[in-house]
Motif scaffolding. Sequence first.
Motif, short mmCIF file in Angstrom:
data_model
loop_
_atom_site.label_atom_id
_atom_site.label_comp_id
_atom_site.label_asym_id
_atom_site.label_seq_id
_atom_site.Cartn_x
_atom_site.Cartn_y
_atom_site.Cartn_z
N GLY A 152 6.38 12.23 -1.83
CA GLY A 152 6.26 13.28 -2.82
C GLY A 152 4.81 13.51 -3.20
N ASP A 153 4.56 14.00 -4.40
CA ASP A 153 3.20 14.26 -4.87
C ASP A 153 2.55 12.97 -5.37
N ASP A 154 1.21 12.94 -5.31
CA ASP A 154 0.41 11.88 -5.93
C ASP A 154 0.74 10.49 -5.39
N CYS A 155 0.94 10.39 -4.09
CA CYS A 155 1.18 9.10 -3.45
C CYS A 155 -0.07 8.66 -2.70
N THR A 156 -0.39 7.37 -2.77
CA THR A 156 -1.61 6.88 -2.13
C THR A 156 -1.30 5.63 -1.33
N VAL A 157 -1.83 5.58 -0.10
CA VAL A 157 -1.72 4.41 0.77
C VAL A 157 -3.14 3.89 0.94
N ASN A 158 -3.43 2.75 0.34
CA ASN A 158 -4.80 2.27 0.24
C ASN A 158 -5.24 1.49 1.47
N PRO A 159 -6.53 1.10 1.53
CA PRO A 159 -7.09 0.53 2.76
C PRO A 159 -6.28 -0.63 3.31
N TYR A 160 -6.01 -0.56 4.61
CA TYR A 160 -5.36 -1.60 5.39
C TYR A 160 -3.90 -1.86 4.98
N ALA A 161 -3.33 -0.95 4.22
CA ALA A 161 -1.89 -1.04 3.94
C ALA A 161 -1.12 -0.60 5.19
N VAL A 162 0.08 -1.16 5.36
CA VAL A 162 0.93 -0.86 6.52
C VAL A 162 2.21 -0.21 6.02
N VAL A 163 2.54 0.97 6.58
CA VAL A 163 3.78 1.66 6.24
C VAL A 163 4.45 2.02 7.56
N ARG A 164 5.56 1.35 7.87
CA ARG A 164 6.18 1.53 9.18
C ARG A 164 7.68 1.69 9.03
N GLY A 165 8.31 2.30 10.04
CA GLY A 165 9.73 2.54 10.01
C GLY A 165 10.06 3.78 9.21
N SER A 166 11.28 3.86 8.72
CA SER A 166 11.71 5.00 7.92
C SER A 166 11.43 4.69 6.44
N VAL A 167 10.49 5.44 5.86
CA VAL A 167 10.07 5.19 4.47
C VAL A 167 10.06 6.50 3.71
N ARG A 168 10.73 6.50 2.56
CA ARG A 168 10.77 7.67 1.68
C ARG A 168 10.14 7.29 0.34
N LEU A 169 9.08 8.00 -0.04
CA LEU A 169 8.41 7.75 -1.30
C LEU A 169 8.66 8.91 -2.25
N GLY A 170 8.95 8.60 -3.50
CA GLY A 170 9.03 9.64 -4.52
C GLY A 170 7.64 10.12 -4.88
N SER A 171 7.43 10.56 -6.09
CA SER A 171 6.11 10.99 -6.54
C SER A 171 5.45 9.88 -7.35
N GLY A 172 4.11 9.84 -7.28
CA GLY A 172 3.38 8.86 -8.07
C GLY A 172 3.51 7.44 -7.56
N VAL A 173 3.66 7.25 -6.25
CA VAL A 173 3.79 5.91 -5.68
C VAL A 173 2.42 5.44 -5.20
#
Length: 563
Positions: A81-102
């Motif tokens: 959603g809106d306002d989501c941030t994935v910071n340095p060297y974070a890993v996001v893999r597979g099926s991932v659903r984020l709301g807003s402000g994550v």
Amino acid sequence: MSATGMSDRLDAAPWLYWSEPTESERHEQLAIQQALAEGGAQFGRDVYISPRAILGVDRLQLGDRCYLAAGSYVTHDLIAGDDCTVNPYAVVRGSVRLGSGVRIGAHASVLGFNHSTGVESPIHTQPTRSAGIVVDDDVWIGSSAIVLDGVHLGAHSVIGAGAVVTRDVEPWSIMAGNPARRVRDRRSTGERAVPIRTRLERFGDSARRQARDVIARSWLLEASGGGAYVDRPGAETTVRAHCDAVELADLLLGSVPAQLAADEHRMRLRSLQDEATGLVAQFGSPDAPVFGMGDATYHVLSVGYALDLLRSGFAHPVHGVSQLSAAELCAALDALDWQSDGWACGAWVDAWATAAHWNRARGASGQPGGLEALFGWLSSRIDAGTGVWSPPSADQGWLQAVNGYYRLTRGSYAQFGLPVPHAERTIDTLLDHAQDGRWFADGVQNACNVLDVAHPLWLLGKQTDHRTREATEWARAQLESALGRWQDGRGMPFAAGTPSGSPEQEPGLQGTEMWLAIIWTLAELLGESASLGYRPRGVHRAEPAEQGLDRGSPASLRGTLLR
């Protein structure tokens, strides 16, 4: 995909792109997003994707003001959603659903897939599987935290740095540890400075204000113009739901549920009893009720105490109890599976002793010596080393034994006001069991498991001060957790956790009635129950229904049970 060229300042602080990007940075960012969009990616306004992010996505959707920082590793399927941030060297893999402000902190891993681990072939040759991860709005996943496949993180939760999340997280939870456990409710940070007495007063006042609405939402109007109670909207009508409504109205309002007049409540519940057996079957059951089998056994408690609160009682004796000789009772107890099914054994004793109480209140005590035989058998069969009647199991530890202990002692020793043998050894077993995170970590509790430790600790605490400090510490922690579970206008779910479609995680009459009794018991262990302004009088009553075995029915019941 990896790209280079932008200034190093955005690698360290990607949020600067929103406030002070250079013209060249804008052009380069536009080129990155256009290239990804050609592959089907979708972006909102003011999105920033570091050229040093590593992307191997099948599907990518980012709302407004999102960023993927330098070194972040994103694969498969990410929708944010809106306002989501994935910071340095974070890993996001597979099926991932984020709301807003994550917010996903540096070096965190959100792993929405897993390897198969069968024994028939090496792991590296086996396929992966994916249940997916869902993260609701306003969630902060701390640095180096790990969220494993299949997890649902509830809104407003905080996952502490380094935590390993293996199961669903309730909204507003602050989680820490490996495996992650609920440290506290995020909303209670300021509340902790408020004395527990004040918080209990507020809780009790709020529950009373909402009691009528909580009961009314479980009243199902029928096409005929009548109605019946369900545990929660959408559920089937049950006998227990009607009884729970009666208990809640008595507990919080000091009255009967407003949907029916008192006489109508009495008539409906009394009419359910089968004259031939004295039992109450579930609505729609095609078979005659049998003691010790199915819902009819618990209805000895729920219907009996609902009628008691309505100043009435069963119209007929429970014949399976009144007709049983002392020798037949002991033979029936011997035949129960105490080694592997402690809960069912305890439930049987609870129902038998409660039926004996109702029969005595009617003046229909049945064959002589039954209760004396029951307590004699129990005192001779209890394990003096553990203080319980069943051993632990390899897969569930003390769960079945302790839950059966509560049911057994509730209907026998507590109901008849008698001391329980080997109290100190039982407390040792209870406190050992209470540390088992499978049943008591924040976010995994259910009403039965907590009640089945809290009530025995309270009951035994009247006999001994053995390990009182540890018992009160456990009670305080469970009380802190329970006070945050009330849902306005709906009550409390039977089980903790983020709602996932399970009926146990939806607020209903059973969960509300049980947790109100649990909260009273936990508060009583702390010496603060009076602050709640209510005291259970039904199935989870505080006082004995009788005092010993030689007094017959209490005077308060005489003359009322035959209405």
